[in-house]
Design an enzyme around this catalytic site. Structure first.
Site, PDB file in Angstrom:
ATOM      1  N   GLY A  27       0.831  -1.196   0.000  1.00 10.56           N
ATOM      2  CA  GLY A  27       0.000   0.000   0.000  1.00 10.56           C
ATOM      3  C   GLY A  27       0.863   1.242   0.000  1.00 10.56           C
ATOM      4  N   GLY A  76       4.888   7.795   2.407  1.00 17.53           N
ATOM      5  CA  GLY A  76       5.620   6.880   1.539  1.00 17.53           C
ATOM      6  C   GLY A  76       4.897   5.561   1.405  1.00 17.53           C
ATOM      7  N   LYS A 119       6.400   0.908   7.363  1.00 15.45           N
ATOM      8  CA  LYS A 119       6.090   2.204   6.767  1.00 15.45           C
ATOM      9  C   LYS A 119       7.409   2.903   6.465  1.00 15.45           C
ATOM     10  CE  LYS A 119       1.647   2.933   9.087  1.00 15.45           C
ATOM     11  NZ  LYS A 119       0.842   3.852   9.928  1.00 15.45           N
ATOM     12  N   ASP A 162      -9.495  10.171  15.155  1.00 16.14           N
ATOM     13  CA  ASP A 162      -9.831   9.647  13.817  1.00 16.14           C
ATOM     14  C   ASP A 162     -10.203   8.174  13.913  1.00 16.14           C
ATOM     15  OD1 ASP A 162     -10.238   9.768  11.071  1.00 16.14           O
ATOM     16  OD2 ASP A 162      -8.182   9.188  10.615  1.00 16.14           O
TER      17      ASP A 162
END
Length: 976
Positions: free
Chosen positions: A620, A625, A645, A738
């Site tokens: 993904g 990045g 990540k 969130d």
């Protein structure tokens, strides 16, 4: 005849839809194939008008023809064929090709000219016709038809022949003659073909029917089942089908034939043998199936798969079940001697044989020297000696100072048919009254994230010295998962433990007399934890006290300065995003309060050597990045999958600081429902954050991919995990900001974990998750955000509770988009007007009520996460409550629910109004059926009445009884 007509009518549609098998024709006579004179009989023979000639047909072939053109039309001119055998046909067809002159084109002398001729036939068992017999007249001849021409010849016109086909019959004798009679016609007989039609041999519905001659309008034909098929059911009648007079098979066959065991249907008319490795167990139309596990066939056409060598089926197994084998031997027999009582425990076999019906038996042998005999019948076994389902047996009644051999045999459903001895493990035990003294003083010496060093006090022994120790340990609360370690010293190191986990540990000593009793369980935990070793306790206390004093002073100065600088522009302390530390509670520390953010990374995240990481594939892309899947192999630890990540190249210092801030946040959390940070890589490029790998990805896409595949209890289990993680965060004084299904990750065991803490401060806008820009700046995901956070940017744990209610709706709707295709402004307006999302399809009413509680407009009225976890636990313990679903309005879409305040109870004039006022209208029918039809009846209701009505949920009972109490207080103002 009526029955035949009915059959023909019924079969017409079937013939059209399935297609006809072409009728087969058998030719009895064809003049076009004759190469010599036909030698047909002509009458009158004295002055014959019929003349045999040679000519060419339309294809240029030489054929024999007859022509006639009499001047006198008062005389009949006959032409008769030779004897034609009928070959069993009951009727035949005559195809006549001829030409005919138009009378108007003839000379005037042909005044009585005709343009037709007659066809007759005469039956006979022998060829006895002569020039005078039978008489040349209609009787004895039978007239078939008067044949007229469709095309007539004229001088100078087109030469075109006529073709007529007529049916002759019924025929009953061995043969017949055809006779052509004309009187004044000028014509040429070009060819005559005599044939009959028959139904060809055919196979249908696994039935074979022979070639059949129709003797009537329809002729019933009997068939047989095709090869490798047989009749099904109790009927043994042969298959039948009707043959029509036109040589066509009529209607579907009447057949019960089906493929035998070992054969499968092909094209509905034949049966094919099952191939090797396939079988079919019964007669019917089913296809061959692949043999179950561990079985095969030795030849094609098998009805049963034979087990491979070493595998068997139990007598209770179905013939088409997989073959299994006996289990392997039990492992690691552990025994404990208490005087003359022995307790045996063992581990499960490595191989269960593919079955779940595993049981154990214990055999006992009494040994003296080299001679061993069966143990005495006085010995007792608990829970039993044979067929024990568990892995623990207590043996009583043994003799002291005696050696026994105990053999534990593993068995399952096929052990009895395997003709081999069950696999077993044995242990030799000598009973004694002089057993070891229990161990005490167990303590932790040293601990890390994955290991613990433990020691204990050496017990005093009066007669026998201690040979070694046996330690067993398991995660706290998992009493069936003990692991055993032996040690010759009074200490041991336990490795490969889970981090931040509590273990229960027990130790026992072994002497020449055998093992003693296990000690009492002691709780020991791995790091990180808040414990300090005794040797450093004083120093740690002093340092902590000094640190707290300094920290309090810094916090007081910082808060004073901060409030002074922001008092005019930010009067609400909640808007600053700061979190105060509680008394004696571990709380979240905002990494942005550090003067050097890199210090927060070093404090809360572990630096990992880049050589320990192997990136396998990109899965993904994130804001900073790519997101990859890889492997992390730290020396001395098990290799694990991780999510990686990466920070893309060309980043600014601010982007790097923002990227690593998520690791600083995540590293402070240790909870099974919070994504776990493995570490960071900052010493090389690219900069990476490593977290545990979640196989099923984001919750929203996972639910959409598995729409309808999970039961309500499974979905509630997922929600309980999310709520547990949020409870932990709220207790840490952390506000997520969130919370949404897209930010919940799911592993292979369906455990849900809260993630994406970077977005709690940095929210981006994209097409799938549109946001709303408030007047104070910043992006907010409107559909998941509480109204006070949208209007005033007031983010609290209560606003996270609102978002959790939306997550509940997403889960129960299997990933549906909240508020569907409504615009952001429409969503804001609807919420302000007290409209809320309706229950998803099949959503339990109790869950939707919990959603509505989370969506209370006043944030103080919303439940805390600890209350949500408790509510979900009650639902899990009472699955029956999940079967009650709310009413969903009919229509193509579900409108939002009006959550405006209900009318006062004093305005309720009926039971239905009262139930709607307290939002318990789901029980309206139950109240009516129980006789509570008027308001005055309600004031006397009790808990027993509610149970009788069907109100079993404690929360609903409390709500109804509270309202009843209000009705009693204000009874005088109610309108009855």
């Amino acid at each position: 005849m009526d029955r035949v007509c009915w059959i023909m009518a019924l079969s017409w549609f079937w013939m059209v839809s399935t297609g006809l098998v072409s009728a087969e024709e058998e030719v009895l006579m064809n003049t076009k194939l004759e190469t010599s004179d036909l030698r047909w009989t002509i009458y009158p023979s004295g002055d014959p008008e019929w003349e045999e000639m040679s000519g060419l047909d339309e294809e240029g072939n030489s054929v024999r023809t007859f022509q006639v053109c009499p001047m006198d039309s008062s005389v009949s001119h006959w032409l008769r064929t030779r004897f034609i055998p009928r070959h069993g046909a009951s009727q035949v067809y005559v195809e006549i090709r001829f030409t005919m002159m138009e009378c108007s084109a003839m000379p005037a002398s042909f005044r009585t000219c005709k343009e037709t001729f007659n066809l007759y036939y005469y039956q006979s068992d022998e060829d006895t016709a002569s020039a005078t017999h039978p008489a040349w007249m209609e009787n004895p001849y039978s007239k078939v038809d008067t044949v007229a021409a469709d095309f007539l010849l004229r001088r100078g016109g087109e030469r075109k022949s006529n073709v007529k086909t007529v049916r002759v019959g019924p025929l009953s004798k061995k043969g017949f003659y055809l006779a052509f009679q004309t009187q004044g016609a000028c014509m040429a007989l070009l060819s005559v073909r005599v044939f009959f039609k028959k139904c060809p041999a055919v196979s249908r519905a696994f039935s074979s029917f022979p070639e059949t001659l129709p003797h009537s309008l329809v002729q019933q034909a009997e068939g047989v089942c095709v090869d490798n098929s047989a009749p099904t059911g109790q009927s043994t009648a042969p298959p039948t089908m009707f043959c029509g007079e036109d040589g066509q098979w009529v209607g579907p066959p009447s057949s019960t034939c089906a493929c035998k065991p070992g054969y499968e249907p092909v094209d509905s008319d034949r049966c094919r043998a099952c191939g090797l490795g396939q079988y079919k167990a019964s007669v019917g139309g089913s296809l061959c199936r692949v043999c179950p596990d561990n079985s095969n066939t030795h030849f094609a056409g098998s009805s049963l798969c034979v087990c491979r060598p070493g595998y068997h089926r139990a007598t209770s197994d179905l013939p088409d079940s997989a073959c299994t084998k006996p289990p392997s031997a039990p492992r690691s027999i552990i025994y404990q001697i208490n005087d003359t009582v022995v307790t045996l425990e063992w581990s499960e076999p490595l191989d269960r044989g593919g079955r779940s019906d595993l049981s154990y038996s214990v055999e006992c042998m009494h040994c003296r020297g080299s001679l061993c005999v069966q143990c005495a019948d006085s010995i007792t076994y608990r829970p039993g000696q044979m067929g024990v389902p568990g892995r623990r047996v207590i043996i009583r009644g043994l003799l002291p100072h005696t050696t026994y051999t105990f053999t534990v045999l593993a068995q399952n459903g096929v052990s009895a048919v395997s003709h081999t001895s069950p696999a077993s493990s044995s242990v030799n035990i000598t009973t004694s009254r002089d057993v070891a003294v229990p161990v005490s003083g167990i303590r932790r010496i040293k601990a890390s994230e994955s290991s613990v060093s433990i020691s204990w006090t050496v017990p005093p022994q009066t007669q026998h010295s201690i040979q070694d120790y046996q330690l067993r340990y398991s995660l706290k609360g998992q009493d069936d998962g003990w692991q055993y370690v032996s040690s010759r010293s009074s200490s041991v190191v336990l490795n490969d433990l889970s981090r931040a986990s509590q273990y229960q540990v027990q130790v026992r000593a072994r002497t020449a007399a055998g093992y003693g009793h296990f000690s009492s369980a002691v709780s020991i935990s791995t790091l990180p934890d808040d414990e300090e070793s005794p040797s450093r306790l004083m120093l740690t206390g002093v340092l902590v006290a000094i640190g707290l004093l300094i920290l309090i002073a810094v916090v007081i100065v910082a808060v004073f300065c901060f409030r002074r600088s922001t008092r005019r522009r930010d009067p609400d302390p909640d808007k600053s995003g700061q979190f105060l530390m509680g008394q004696g509670i571990k709380v979240y520390i905002d990494p942005f309060t550090y003067e050097d953010p890199n210090e927060a990374v070093r404090e809360f995240a572990k630096e990992i050597d880049v050589s320990f990481v192997k990136i396998e594939e990109v899965i993904g892309a994130g804001e900073f990045g790519e997101v990859c899947r890889g492997r992390l192999k730290v020396p001395g630890k098990k290799e694990n999958y991780v999510a990686i990540k990466t920070l893309k190249g060309g980043y600014t210092d601010k982007q790097r600081r923002d990227f690593l801030s998520e690791a600083s946040i995540m590293g402070q959390f240790q909870h099974p429902n919070i994504i776990h940070l493995e570490g960071v890589i900052t010493a090389s490029c690219p900069v990476m954050i490593l977290t545990e790998y979640m196989e099923n990805g984001a919750l929203d896409s996972f639910l959409r991919l598995n729409d309808g595949q999970f039961t309500p209890i499974q979905l509630v289990g997922m929600l309980r995990g999310i709520a547990s993680g949020m409870k932990y965060l709220s207790e840490m004084s952390f506000v997520h900001r969130d919370l949404a299904a897209r930010n919940i990750l799911v592993n292979s065991n369906l455990v849900c974990k809260v993630s994406d803490f970077g977005l709690s401060r940095f929210l981006t806008e994209n097409s799938s998750d549109p946001t709303y820009t408030s007047s104070l700046g910043g992006k907010i995901p409107i559909r998941w955000t509480a109204p006070e956070a949208i209007a005033f940017r007031k983010f609290t744990s209560a606003s996270d509770v609102w978002s959790y209610g939306i997550v509940m709706w997403e889960v129960m709707s299997f990933g549906e988009r909240p508020y569907w295709d409504m615009s952001n402004q429409d969503v804001i307006n609807a919420i302000e007007q007290d409209y809320r999302l309706p229950p998803p399809p099949e959503c339990p009413a109790s869950l939707h009520q919990l959603m509505l509680d989370c969506w209370q407009k006043e944030r103080s009225s919303r439940p805390r996460f600890c209350a949500i976890v408790s509510a979900l636990d009650r639902l899990i313990r009472n699955p029956a409550s999940l079967k009650i679903t709310g009413r969903i309005p009919d229509g193509p879409s579900h409108p939002l629910l009006d959550q405006r305040a209900p009318p006062p109870l004093s305005h309720c004039s009926s039971v239905a109004d009262w139930l709607r006022a307290i939002k318990m209208e789901r029980y309206e029918d139950a109240f009516m059926q129980a006789g509570f039809t008027a308001i005055q009846h309600i004031t006397h209701i009790s808990t027993e009445d509610l149970l009788r009505i069907g109100v079993t949920l404690a929360g609903h009972q409390k709500k109804i009884l509270s309202s009843v109490q209000t009705l009693r207080i204000h009874g005088g103002s109610l309108r009855y």
